[in-house]
Design a protein around this motif. Structure first.
Motif, PDB file in Angstrom:
ATOM      1  N   ASP A  90       0.850  -1.199   0.000  1.00 54.77           N
ATOM      2  CA  ASP A  90       0.000   0.000   0.000  1.00 54.77           C
ATOM      3  C   ASP A  90       0.887   1.251   0.000  1.00 54.77           C
ATOM      4  O   ASP A  90       1.736   1.410   0.884  1.00 54.77           O
ATOM      5  CB  ASP A  90      -0.909  -0.013   1.238  1.00 54.77           C
ATOM      6  N   PRO A  91       0.719   2.159  -0.954  1.00 55.59           N
ATOM      7  CA  PRO A  91       1.567   3.358  -1.012  1.00 55.59           C
ATOM      8  C   PRO A  91       1.373   4.309   0.167  1.00 55.59           C
ATOM      9  O   PRO A  91       2.199   5.186   0.394  1.00 55.59           O
ATOM     10  CB  PRO A  91       1.144   4.020  -2.332  1.00 55.59           C
ATOM     11  N   ARG A  92       0.304   4.126   0.915  1.00 58.41           N
ATOM     12  CA  ARG A  92       0.055   4.991   2.075  1.00 58.41           C
ATOM     13  C   ARG A  92       0.787   4.507   3.328  1.00 58.41           C
ATOM     14  O   ARG A  92       0.789   5.201   4.348  1.00 58.41           O
ATOM     15  CB  ARG A  92      -1.447   5.056   2.368  1.00 58.41           C
ATOM     16  N   VAL A  93       1.396   3.331   3.255  1.00 58.50           N
ATOM     17  CA  VAL A  93       2.030   2.702   4.419  1.00 58.50           C
ATOM     18  C   VAL A  93       3.541   2.846   4.336  1.00 58.50           C
ATOM     19  O   VAL A  93       4.161   2.464   3.338  1.00 58.50           O
ATOM     20  CB  VAL A  93       1.635   1.218   4.510  1.00 58.50           C
ATOM     21  N   ASP A  94       4.122   3.399   5.419  1.00 63.91           N
ATOM     22  CA  ASP A  94       5.577   3.463   5.515  1.00 63.91           C
ATOM     23  C   ASP A  94       6.132   2.070   5.791  1.00 63.91           C
ATOM     24  O   ASP A  94       7.048   1.602   5.116  1.00 63.91           O
ATOM     25  CB  ASP A  94       5.978   4.452   6.606  1.00 63.91           C
ATOM     26  N   TRP A  95       5.577   1.406   6.807  1.00 63.20           N
ATOM     27  CA  TRP A  95       5.906   0.009   7.078  1.00 63.20           C
ATOM     28  C   TRP A  95       4.778  -0.625   7.881  1.00 63.20           C
ATOM     29  O   TRP A  95       4.034   0.061   8.591  1.00 63.20           O
ATOM     30  CB  TRP A  95       7.236  -0.154   7.804  1.00 63.20           C
ATOM     31  N   ALA A  96       4.636  -1.924   7.715  1.00 63.93           N
ATOM     32  CA  ALA A  96       3.625  -2.696   8.446  1.00 63.93           C
ATOM     33  C   ALA A  96       4.307  -3.927   9.028  1.00 63.93           C
ATOM     34  O   ALA A  96       4.978  -4.667   8.312  1.00 63.93           O
ATOM     35  CB  ALA A  96       2.483  -3.106   7.516  1.00 63.93           C
ATOM     36  N   LEU A 253       0.939  -3.921  13.281  1.00 60.74           N
ATOM     37  CA  LEU A 253       1.258  -2.548  13.641  1.00 60.74           C
ATOM     38  C   LEU A 253       1.647  -1.802  12.372  1.00 60.74           C
ATOM     39  O   LEU A 253       2.509  -2.258  11.608  1.00 60.74           O
ATOM     40  CB  LEU A 253       2.408  -2.514  14.650  1.00 60.74           C
ATOM     41  N   VAL A 254       0.991  -0.661  12.136  1.00 59.56           N
ATOM     42  CA  VAL A 254       1.148   0.055  10.876  1.00 59.56           C
ATOM     43  C   VAL A 254       1.670   1.463  11.136  1.00 59.56           C
ATOM     44  O   VAL A 254       1.175   2.164  12.042  1.00 59.56           O
ATOM     45  CB  VAL A 254      -0.191   0.125  10.113  1.00 59.56           C
ATOM     46  N   LYS A 255       2.648   1.860  10.350  1.00 58.34           N
ATOM     47  CA  LYS A 255       3.164   3.228  10.379  1.00 58.34           C
ATOM     48  C   LYS A 255       2.745   3.917   9.082  1.00 58.34           C
ATOM     49  O   LYS A 255       3.354   3.719   8.026  1.00 58.34           O
ATOM     50  CB  LYS A 255       4.685   3.213  10.501  1.00 58.34           C
ATOM     51  N   PRO A 256       1.688   4.724   9.099  1.00 58.83           N
ATOM     52  CA  PRO A 256       1.262   5.433   7.889  1.00 58.83           C
ATOM     53  C   PRO A 256       2.269   6.526   7.536  1.00 58.83           C
ATOM     54  O   PRO A 256       3.002   7.028   8.387  1.00 58.83           O
ATOM     55  CB  PRO A 256      -0.092   6.033   8.284  1.00 58.83           C
ATOM     56  N   ARG A 266      -7.473   3.689   8.459  1.00 55.07           N
ATOM     57  CA  ARG A 266      -8.398   3.268   9.521  1.00 55.07           C
ATOM     58  C   ARG A 266      -9.793   3.067   8.951  1.00 55.07           C
ATOM     59  O   ARG A 266     -10.488   2.100   9.296  1.00 55.07           O
ATOM     60  CB  ARG A 266      -8.433   4.290  10.653  1.00 55.07           C
ATOM     61  N   GLN A 267     -10.221   3.958   8.080  1.00 51.52           N
ATOM     62  CA  GLN A 267     -11.545   3.834   7.485  1.00 51.52           C
ATOM     63  C   GLN A 267     -11.641   2.596   6.587  1.00 51.52           C
ATOM     64  O   GLN A 267     -12.632   1.859   6.620  1.00 51.52           O
ATOM     65  CB  GLN A 267     -11.867   5.084   6.674  1.00 51.52           C
TER      66      GLN A 267
END
Length: 423
Positions: A90-96, A253-256, A266-267
């Motif tokens: 996902d391009p919105r995620v820095d790391w998961a 755990l997600v870092k957006p 979240r939505q």
């Protein structure tokens, strides 16, 4: 007047000490409640600040945060591994970072995760390096182990009859810097090793997936614990690319990348099959409950203080009755009513004020001790300290002390010398 008060207090030191201790213990109870609640609130909030977004299967948001952020043992439902695969690209995620629970060692939780999570959690390593093979582990700053020590994971805990895994022994290769979170007491291992040790290969993860997401409730299961154990290669290099058929996970755990991305994620992941939460928001709801509990404790403390105040009034009135001859003699020697009032008022106010000061010190010490004990078991730093609003509490208590001191002073003020000498 001051010399007379000091001499009087020395002569009546036993009664004075009782008054000081009564006030001190009553005050300490209220102060301890206020400081401990504040320390718990601040400590948990700071611990949750390190985690932006948590995604899990549908269920309790509170339990998801308590298990993933504060590492409280509890069985969590599992979400499909494809969720992790989607987040990874996902391009919105820095790391998961996936996390898996269920094992422990010497009371420390073993958490399966990734090298990215291990590198990002504390910002740097106090010593050593991140794990690169299945048999390597990274420990939190509060874990009492050293580099090179062996870790034999136990499913569940020793208290609940957990069974030690014999398939793999981890070796400590790094120690994280302090984070003031529950993760300071955690042992971090590759999620790949956790999957393998529980037999959760990508092809067969559905059969034993509950082993990773459920905690100590499985330690006493009736089936053979080795049934789901898989083959391991301690020297296997880690592969942290996630496919859609990855084993089920209790939490991610997600870092957006941005705040806007955090709200969009979240939505998107609040769709019934998964839930996505901001830990801070969940804690806010917990604080409401905590605030209600605090109010109950404050009422109990106030009731104790009221009983102490009533006891002090009774003791003081009796004390004034016993000192009628002394007061009459002072009046007979020319002491004005105002001086008598001042002597009695200052003497009693001084004792109560000393008791309040001692109570604040005792309450602070008690809160500091309790916070230290909680921090040792949870890993969360709980700062104990006074705030600006505590000055208001001090003012209220001193005002109340003034009212208490005025009562015996008024009794002594209205007492005639003739009646006092005849008593």
């Amino acid at each position: 007047m001051i010399r007379f008060i000091c001499a009087d207090l020395r002569r009546l030191w036993a009664g004075s000490l009782v008054i000081v201790l009564l006030v001190a213990f009553a005050t300490a109870l209220g102060v301890c409640v206020v400081l401990q609640e504040r320390a718990l609130r601040l400590g948990s909030a700071r611990a949750a600040d390190k985690f932006d977004l948590v995604i899990g299967a549908g269920g309790s948001e509170t339990q998801l945060v308590l298990s993933s952020v504060f590492l409280q043992p509890s069985p969590l439902p599992l979400m499909p591994g494809e969720v992790l695969a989607r987040l990874a690209v996902d391009p919105r995620v820095d790391w998961a970072a996936p996390i898996g629970f269920g094992d422990s060692f010497s009371g420390y939780p073993i958490v399966g995760t990734t090298t990215k999570m291990s590198n990002k959690l504390s910002g740097d390593f106090a010593e050593g390096k991140v794990f690169t093979h299945e048999a390597e582990a990274v420990i939190g700053s509060a874990v009492k182990l050293s580099l090179g020590d062996e870790i034999k994971p136990m499913h569940g805990s020793a208290e609940e009859g957990g069974e030690t895994h014999t398939e793999l022994t981890y070796h400590v290769v790094g120690r994280l810097r302090p984070t003031d979170t529950a993760w300071d007491r955690a042992i971090l291992v590759p999620i790949q090793a956790v999957w393998h040790i529980h037999g959760l290969d990508a092809e067969e993860h559905a059969e034993g997936a509950e082993e990773v997401g459920h905690d100590h409730d499985h330690a006493g299961a009736d089936h053979d614990a080795h049934e789901h154990h898989g083959a391991l290669d301690p020297e296997a290099v880690l592969k942290e690319t996630w496919a859609a058929d990855a084993p089920g996970l209790p939490a991610i755990l997600v870092k957006p990348k941005t705040i806007a991305d955090a709200y969009k994620l979240r939505q998107d992941y609040r769709n019934g099959n998964t839930i996505a939460v901001f830990p801070g928001e969940v804690l806010t709801n917990l604080y409401v409950t905590l605030g209600d509990a605090k109010q109950i404790l404050v009422v109990v403390a106030s009731g104790a203080q009221a009983l102490v105040a009533a006891s002090l009034v009774l003791v003081t009135v009796i004390h004034i009755g016993q000192r009628r001859r002394q007061i009459g003699a002072l009046r007979a020697f020319g002491a004005p009513r105002g001086a008598i009032f001042g002597i009695v008022f200052l003497e009693f106010f001084f004792l109560v004020a000393v008791g309040i000061a001692l109570g604040f010190a005792l309450g602070f010490a008690a809160a500091l001790t309790l916070s230290g004990m909680l921090s040792q078991t949870s890993g969360i730093a709980m700062p104990v300290g006074f705030a600006r609003e505590d000055a208001e509490l001090t003012g209220v208590l001193l005002a109340f002390a003034g009212i208490l001191a005025a009562l015996p002073a008024v009794i002594a003020y209205r007492q005639s010398p003739a009646q006092a000498l005849r008593a």
